[in-house]
Design an enzyme around this catalytic site. Structure first.
Site, PDB file in Angstrom:
ATOM      1  N   THR A  68      88.313  58.323  80.394  1.00 23.51           N
ATOM      2  CA  THR A  68      89.675  57.849  80.599  1.00 23.51           C
ATOM      3  C   THR A  68      90.511  57.808  79.326  1.00 23.51           C
ATOM      4  O   THR A  68      91.697  58.150  79.354  1.00 23.51           O
ATOM      5  CB  THR A  68      89.625  56.425  81.215  1.00 23.51           C
ATOM      6  OG1 THR A  68      89.036  56.541  82.503  1.00 23.51           O
ATOM      7  CG2 THR A  68      91.000  55.819  81.353  1.00 23.51           C
ATOM      8  N   ASP A 110      84.535  63.809  82.973  1.00 19.38           N
ATOM      9  CA  ASP A 110      84.499  62.452  83.494  1.00 19.38           C
ATOM     10  C   ASP A 110      83.020  62.052  83.359  1.00 19.38           C
ATOM     11  O   ASP A 110      82.133  62.845  83.681  1.00 19.38           O
ATOM     12  CB  ASP A 110      84.907  62.474  84.971  1.00 19.38           C
ATOM     13  CG  ASP A 110      84.982  61.085  85.573  1.00 19.38           C
ATOM     14  OD1 ASP A 110      86.074  60.683  85.982  1.00 19.38           O
ATOM     15  OD2 ASP A 110      83.926  60.413  85.641  1.00 19.38           O
ATOM     16  N   SER A 111      82.747  60.857  82.897  1.00 18.74           N
ATOM     17  CA  SER A 111      81.350  60.549  82.555  1.00 18.74           C
ATOM     18  C   SER A 111      80.434  60.473  83.762  1.00 18.74           C
ATOM     19  O   SER A 111      79.216  60.430  83.609  1.00 18.74           O
ATOM     20  CB  SER A 111      81.255  59.267  81.726  1.00 18.74           C
ATOM     21  OG  SER A 111      81.424  58.134  82.516  1.00 18.74           O
ATOM     22  N   SER A 112      80.982  60.501  84.969  1.00 11.86           N
ATOM     23  CA  SER A 112      80.127  60.593  86.158  1.00 11.86           C
ATOM     24  C   SER A 112      79.325  61.897  86.130  1.00 11.86           C
ATOM     25  O   SER A 112      78.299  62.012  86.800  1.00 11.86           O
ATOM     26  CB  SER A 112      80.963  60.566  87.440  1.00 11.86           C
ATOM     27  OG  SER A 112      81.877  59.517  87.375  1.00 11.86           O
ATOM     28  N   THR A 137      83.706  55.308  80.703  1.00 10.03           N
ATOM     29  CA  THR A 137      83.004  54.027  80.800  1.00 10.03           C
ATOM     30  C   THR A 137      81.914  54.026  81.872  1.00 10.03           C
ATOM     31  O   THR A 137      80.951  53.257  81.777  1.00 10.03           O
ATOM     32  CB  THR A 137      83.996  52.884  81.117  1.00 10.03           C
ATOM     33  OG1 THR A 137      84.676  53.186  82.334  1.00 10.03           O
ATOM     34  CG2 THR A 137      84.987  52.695  79.991  1.00 10.03           C
ATOM     35  N   ASP A 138      82.069  54.887  82.898  1.00  6.06           N
ATOM     36  CA  ASP A 138      81.180  54.768  84.061  1.00  6.06           C
ATOM     37  C   ASP A 138      79.700  54.887  83.698  1.00  6.06           C
ATOM     38  O   ASP A 138      78.866  54.150  84.225  1.00  6.06           O
ATOM     39  CB  ASP A 138      81.545  55.816  85.123  1.00  6.06           C
ATOM     40  CG  ASP A 138      82.858  55.482  85.813  1.00  6.06           C
ATOM     41  OD1 ASP A 138      83.322  54.327  85.683  1.00  6.06           O
ATOM     42  OD2 ASP A 138      83.424  56.369  86.486  1.00  6.06           O
ATOM     43  N   THR A 175      64.287  44.113  87.275  1.00  3.24           N
ATOM     44  CA  THR A 175      64.858  43.081  88.135  1.00  3.24           C
ATOM     45  C   THR A 175      66.319  43.402  88.454  1.00  3.24           C
ATOM     46  O   THR A 175      67.022  44.012  87.643  1.00  3.24           O
ATOM     47  CB  THR A 175      64.765  41.677  87.489  1.00  3.24           C
ATOM     48  OG1 THR A 175      65.498  40.759  88.293  1.00  3.24           O
ATOM     49  CG2 THR A 175      65.311  41.648  86.078  1.00  3.24           C
ATOM     50  N   GLN A 176      66.744  42.959  89.646  1.00  2.00           N
ATOM     51  CA  GLN A 176      68.149  43.131  90.026  1.00  2.00           C
ATOM     52  C   GLN A 176      69.039  42.139  89.297  1.00  2.00           C
ATOM     53  O   GLN A 176      70.269  42.279  89.304  1.00  2.00           O
ATOM     54  CB  GLN A 176      68.311  42.925  91.542  1.00  2.00           C
ATOM     55  CG  GLN A 176      67.586  43.949  92.343  1.00  2.00           C
ATOM     56  CD  GLN A 176      67.646  43.701  93.838  1.00  2.00           C
ATOM     57  OE1 GLN A 176      68.433  42.891  94.318  1.00  2.00           O
ATOM     58  NE2 GLN A 176      66.801  44.398  94.565  1.00  2.00           N
ATOM     59  N   CYS A 177      68.420  41.092  88.717  1.00  2.00           N
ATOM     60  CA  CYS A 177      69.215  40.085  88.004  1.00  2.00           C
ATOM     61  C   CYS A 177      69.632  40.672  86.663  1.00  2.00           C
ATOM     62  O   CYS A 177      68.828  41.323  85.995  1.00  2.00           O
ATOM     63  CB  CYS A 177      68.399  38.827  87.733  1.00  2.00           C
ATOM     64  SG  CYS A 177      67.763  38.078  89.223  1.00  2.00           S
TER      65      CYS A 177
HETATM   66  N1  ASP Z   1      85.622  57.849  85.516  1.00  2.00           N
HETATM   67  C1  ASP Z   1      85.883  57.571  84.123  1.00  2.00           C
HETATM   68  C2  ASP Z   1      84.699  58.037  83.316  1.00  2.00           C
HETATM   69  O1  ASP Z   1      83.694  57.388  83.267  1.00  2.00           O
HETATM   70  C3  ASP Z   1      86.122  56.135  83.914  1.00  2.00           C
HETATM   71  C4  ASP Z   1      86.399  55.723  82.498  1.00  2.00           C
HETATM   72  O2  ASP Z   1      86.350  56.485  81.564  1.00  2.00           O
HETATM   73  O3  ASP Z   1      86.694  54.547  82.299  1.00  2.00           O
HETATM   74  O4  ASP Z   1      84.741  59.080  82.737  1.00  2.00           O
END
Ligand code: ASP
Length: 346
Positions: A23, A68-70, A100-101, A281-283
């Site tokens: 982003t 995009d980091s996805s 961020t993802d 753990t999920q926690c």
């Molecule tokens: N979809 C974006 C990514 O991870 C979201 C971000 O950068 O905040 O590339």
């Protein structure tokens, strides 16, 4: 920090910015925000503060394609590691701009891949692109550059929303908040207000050895999150088909439903087939304690190993790393429970 490093003025330091996408450098397109080649440099040119007194020099390396980091995989982890290693002697620190993802997976992976790291590698990004008025990108970028130039950090860390976190302890905790990351099992390495306050006792010391880079090879890793009423037989084909590793996100301290005793035999079969089974753990806070309850002791008896208080992000990245070293399963199981880069316990 050596005496020579302490004497060096911040303006004389050189920071390498590596823009992978995400982003922070995206621009508006007809189908939503997307990374466009060259646009991040354009945004940097608009930030006069980057050229103000008290700022180090920087050079930009831009990935192609930008992602995009996805879409980030071990392939990009290898390119980031190689980009750092090939410039390691020419720069005082590195700032990796990343979506961020999946940033917490990448910071975890790079922490394992870069052994004996003696310079800062600071990942950052933003929730709102630099091209927008209310972007959080400018502060994240400028503060990351200053941290990278400080000479205080010798590890892979993540700076976001006024906090510097250990890379392999961090997780994305908010989909839309500007304080998007947390590190629930380890205190921040620095907190940023009027000053940048480093948590000195928690910072890593400069290592003695030279930087070693381990590239990542593909591995068959699976993650299953348990939920009440889970029908394990539906997952049997996945669990027993020869994954390299399976991460189980269990309840609390490592507990599984055992009313029908369905999971332990599957785990035994998986382990017999050569799969390393790690219990997380999920926690977000606290640690796995296999055997603390009847509902977790079967997992330990079946041969599963404890992920202690590692995040799932760090566990997955550590598994990729350990498989890339070409180790025996028994050694991988031992090292999963061993602290390699500050990723567990303490
Ligand atoms: N979809 C974006 C990514 O991870 C979201 C971000 O950068 O905040 O590339």
């Amino acid at each position: 920090m050596t005496e020579a490093e302490q004497m060096q003025r911040i303006e004389d330091k050189k920071i390498c910015l590596i823009y992978t996408g995400g982003t922070i450098g995206m621009s508006r397109t007809d189908s939503g925000y997307a990374p466009i080649a060259g646009h991040f440099q354009h945004e940097l040119d608009r930030i006069d503060d980057l050229r103000a007194d008290g700022m180090p020099k920087y050079e930009l390396v831009e990935f192609s394609p930008l992602l995009d980091s996805s879409n980030i995989t071990y392939v990009q982890w290898n390119i980031i590691a190689e980009s750092i290693a090939s410039r390691y002697d020419d720069f005082d620190g590195f700032v990796v701009l990343h979506g961020t993802d999946t940033m917490a997976y990448s910071t975890s992976a790079l922490s394992f891949m870069l052994e004996n790291l003696g310079k800062p590698v600071i990942f950052t990004g933003s929730q709102i692109p630099l091209c927008e008025l209310r972007s959080d990108g400018k502060d994240n970028l400028i503060t990351s550059i200053l941290i990278a130039a400080s000479g205080k950090v010798n590890e892979v860390a993540l700076y976001f929303g006024h906090k510097l976190l250990r890379g392999n302890r961090s997780m994305k905790a908010s989909a839309d908040g500007l304080i998007a990351f947390s590190s629930p099992n380890y205190p921040p390495l620095a907190e940023v207000g009027i000053d940048i306050n480093y948590n000195e006792p928690r910072l890593k010391q400069k290592p003695r050895g030279d930087l070693l880079v381990q590239s990542i090879k593909p591995a068959k890793v699976g993650v299953i999150k348990l939920f009440p009423g889970i029908q394990f037989e539906l997952f049997a084909p996945i669990v027993t088909r020869g994954l390299d590793a399976l991460v189980l996100e269990t309840f609390g301290t490592g507990n599984i439903p055992n009313y029908d005793e369905a999971l332990p035999p599957l785990i035994t079969r998986a382990i017999t087939n050569g799969t390393t089974v790690v219990v997380c753990t999920q926690c977000s806070q606290g640690t796995v304690r296999l055997g603390a309850y009847e509902t977790s002791s079967e997992l330990a008896k079946a041969g599963a190993v404890s992920g202690s208080n590692m995040t799932t992000e760090a566990t997955v990245a550590k598994l990729y790393y350990l498989f890339s070293l070409g180790l025996e399963h028994s050694e991988i199981s031992r090292l999963i429970e061993t602290d390699l880069r500050g990723e567990l316990n303490q």
